[in-house]
Design an enzyme around this catalytic site. Structure first.
Site, mmCIF file in Angstrom:
data_model
loop_
_atom_site.group_PDB
_atom_site.id
_atom_site.type_symbol
_atom_site.label_atom_id
_atom_site.label_comp_id
_atom_site.label_asym_id
_atom_site.label_seq_id
_atom_site.Cartn_x
_atom_site.Cartn_y
_atom_site.Cartn_z
ATOM 1 N N GLY A 10 54.381 24.395 -26.752
ATOM 2 C CA GLY A 10 53.040 24.939 -26.904
ATOM 3 C C GLY A 10 53.070 26.375 -27.393
ATOM 4 O O GLY A 10 54.121 27.012 -27.487
ATOM 5 N N GLN A 11 51.900 26.915 -27.685
ATOM 6 C CA GLN A 11 51.806 28.278 -28.204
ATOM 7 C C GLN A 11 52.467 29.284 -27.281
ATOM 8 O O GLN A 11 53.335 30.063 -27.686
ATOM 9 C CB GLN A 11 50.343 28.677 -28.392
ATOM 10 C CG GLN A 11 49.605 27.946 -29.480
ATOM 11 C CD GLN A 11 48.194 28.479 -29.617
ATOM 12 O OE1 GLN A 11 47.948 29.461 -30.297
ATOM 13 N NE2 GLN A 11 47.255 27.838 -28.956
ATOM 14 N N LEU A 36 52.559 16.428 -17.526
ATOM 15 C CA LEU A 36 51.744 16.866 -16.391
ATOM 16 C C LEU A 36 50.697 15.833 -15.970
ATOM 17 O O LEU A 36 50.108 15.968 -14.896
ATOM 18 C CB LEU A 36 51.061 18.207 -16.694
ATOM 19 C CG LEU A 36 51.849 19.453 -16.254
ATOM 20 C CD1 LEU A 36 53.194 19.530 -16.941
ATOM 21 C CD2 LEU A 36 51.040 20.724 -16.519
ATOM 22 N N THR A 61 44.091 21.514 -22.983
ATOM 23 C CA THR A 61 43.310 22.600 -23.588
ATOM 24 C C THR A 61 42.247 22.115 -24.570
ATOM 25 O O THR A 61 41.613 22.941 -25.239
ATOM 26 C CB THR A 61 44.243 23.582 -24.316
ATOM 27 O OG1 THR A 61 45.001 22.873 -25.302
ATOM 28 C CG2 THR A 61 45.191 24.264 -23.328
ATOM 29 N N TYR A 98 48.982 30.047 -15.752
ATOM 30 C CA TYR A 98 48.017 30.652 -16.673
ATOM 31 C C TYR A 98 46.664 29.965 -16.545
ATOM 32 O O TYR A 98 46.575 28.743 -16.533
ATOM 33 C CB TYR A 98 48.544 30.565 -18.111
ATOM 34 C CG TYR A 98 49.837 31.311 -18.262
ATOM 35 C CD1 TYR A 98 49.866 32.657 -18.598
ATOM 36 C CD2 TYR A 98 51.046 30.673 -17.986
ATOM 37 C CE1 TYR A 98 51.065 33.346 -18.678
ATOM 38 C CE2 TYR A 98 52.253 31.349 -18.065
ATOM 39 C CZ TYR A 98 52.253 32.687 -18.409
ATOM 40 O OH TYR A 98 53.445 33.367 -18.472
ATOM 41 N N ASP A 101 39.458 32.531 -19.178
ATOM 42 C CA ASP A 101 38.157 33.193 -19.066
ATOM 43 C C ASP A 101 37.042 32.180 -18.809
ATOM 44 O O ASP A 101 35.954 32.551 -18.349
ATOM 45 C CB ASP A 101 37.850 33.964 -20.355
ATOM 46 C CG ASP A 101 37.947 33.088 -21.595
ATOM 47 O OD1 ASP A 101 39.053 32.598 -21.873
ATOM 48 O OD2 ASP A 101 36.929 32.891 -22.280
ATOM 49 N N TYR A 124 36.522 21.798 -18.705
ATOM 50 C CA TYR A 124 37.784 22.512 -18.854
ATOM 51 C C TYR A 124 37.862 23.683 -17.883
ATOM 52 O O TYR A 124 38.862 23.842 -17.158
ATOM 53 C CB TYR A 124 37.928 23.010 -20.292
ATOM 54 C CG TYR A 124 39.070 23.973 -20.490
ATOM 55 C CD1 TYR A 124 40.389 23.548 -20.441
ATOM 56 C CD2 TYR A 124 38.829 25.328 -20.733
ATOM 57 C CE1 TYR A 124 41.439 24.432 -20.618
ATOM 58 C CE2 TYR A 124 39.867 26.222 -20.922
ATOM 59 C CZ TYR A 124 41.168 25.772 -20.854
ATOM 60 O OH TYR A 124 42.203 26.659 -21.031
ATOM 61 N N LYS A 128 40.547 24.134 -14.714
ATOM 62 C CA LYS A 128 41.460 25.274 -14.592
ATOM 63 C C LYS A 128 41.225 26.014 -13.276
ATOM 64 O O LYS A 128 42.185 26.493 -12.649
ATOM 65 C CB LYS A 128 41.290 26.217 -15.775
ATOM 66 C CG LYS A 128 41.736 25.652 -17.108
ATOM 67 C CD LYS A 128 43.233 25.340 -17.147
ATOM 68 C CE LYS A 128 44.071 26.599 -17.205
ATOM 69 N NZ LYS A 128 45.532 26.283 -17.298
ATOM 70 N N TRP A 149 40.955 33.445 -25.468
ATOM 71 C CA TRP A 149 40.942 33.295 -26.925
ATOM 72 C C TRP A 149 42.363 33.357 -27.495
ATOM 73 O O TRP A 149 42.671 34.162 -28.379
ATOM 74 C CB TRP A 149 40.061 34.368 -27.550
ATOM 75 C CG TRP A 149 38.593 34.274 -27.227
ATOM 76 C CD1 TRP A 149 38.022 33.588 -26.184
ATOM 77 C CD2 TRP A 149 37.522 34.892 -27.936
ATOM 78 N NE1 TRP A 149 36.653 33.748 -26.206
ATOM 79 C CE2 TRP A 149 36.316 34.545 -27.275
ATOM 80 C CE3 TRP A 149 37.455 35.713 -29.049
ATOM 81 C CZ2 TRP A 149 35.055 34.989 -27.696
ATOM 82 C CZ3 TRP A 149 36.211 36.161 -29.487
ATOM 83 C CH2 TRP A 149 35.026 35.791 -28.814
#
Length: 293
Positions: A10-11, A36, A61, A98, A101, A124, A128, A149
């Site tokens: 992932g990123q 997961l 995500t 992680y 926002d 979402y 989280k 973001w």
């Protein structure tokens, strides 16, 4: 020290595998090795690796898709972190996780602090938040890092979407009434590594400084400094990108671009707690320029 890193492709996970080098033996797993959505598999993976530190950037995500896949979103974002935390407790390990926002409703005037009440307005965000609560309830030493973001040069994100559309269209119509701080995934990874080093996890963890970890455990906001809108972000991307024909970037309202999941109008996070505890964070334009260069 052995560090279990999830979501290596992932990123954020990709950058973390680089940033955490030198802080321990990194066991980085991708989705095929640790899915997961398979809670029994998550438990087995942690028991096999036996880490002293779990770093979990892996997540569901797909914000809009989550509206139709709430069960899957909650399993990956809520239940799986809870399973990791349970196993960390059994091992005497710590965890870095992680969040987002999107745990806020976006109605506050000004930047959100860690003390502000949460009120997610989409599936979402609720999933989280469930993950945050599961880790907190476990009682393990932990850092929950809320960011916003997130972009980078891998995967699917706003930066890559704007660059693709800029090559195809003469005009980009971008929402201009949602505010936040675009945050480079490498910023997140490097800041995490600073925090791990500060906490002494590179020296010991089962024999780690438990007192320091517990003293610093908790919620932190970790995002680039400053703020903009999606429109401002897109304008800056186009301005810093060398293409022959640059499209016009036109501001529109959220109502002009309806999506299945509601977005907070204000996603600006106050990161003073993180910066006062661990390290400074770059201004969003500076980080974007480094990313694009």
């Amino acid at each position: 020290m052995r560090i279990l890193l999830t979501g290596r492709t992932g990123q954020v996970g990709y950058e973390l595998e680089r940033s955490l080098q030198g802080l321990g033996e990194i066991v980085a797993l991708d989705r095929a090795q640790m899915d997961l959505s398979d809670l029994a598999g998550v438990r087995e993976a942690v028991r096999t690796v036996r880490p002293q530190l779990i770093v979990n950037p892996a997540a569901y995500t797909a914000v809009d898709k989550a509206e139709d896949e709430a069960e899957m979103a909650f399993r990956i974002n809520g239940e799986a972190p809870g399973v990791m935390a349970e196993e960390a407790s059994r091992l005497g390990a710590a965890m870095i996780h992680y969040s987002t926002d999107y745990v806020f409703d976006g109605r506050k005037n000004g930047a959100y602090t860690e003390e502000d009440p949460t009120c997610p307005i989409n599936v979402y965000g609720r999933s989280k938040l469930a993950g945050e609560h599961a880790i907190q309830a476990s009682g393990i030493p932990h850092l929950i890092l809320r960011t916003s973001w997130v972009y980078g040069l891998r995967g699917r994100n706003f930066l890559l979407t704007v660059r693709r559309l800029a090559e195809e269209r003469d005009e980009l119509r971008i929402v201009a009434d949602q505010h936040g701080a675009p945050t480079w995934c490498r910023t997140i990874a490097d800041a995490t590594a600073h925090a791990v080093a500060f906490l002494g996890a590179g020296k010991k963890l089962l024999g780690m400084d438990q007192d320091l970890w517990r003293e610093k455990s908790g919620l932190y906001h970790l995002a680039a400094q400053g703020q903009t809108t999606w429109h401002g972000f897109a304008q800056t991307i186009v301005a810093h990108w060398s293409i022959d024909r640059k499209p016009v970037v036109t501001p529109i309202s959220t109502g002009d671009y309806p999506l299945p999941a509601r977005r907070p109008a204000n996603s600006v996070l106050s990161c003073e707690r993180f910066m006062n505890t661990f390290c400074g964070l770059p201004e969003w334009r500076s980080a974007l320029r480094l990313c694009l260069e």
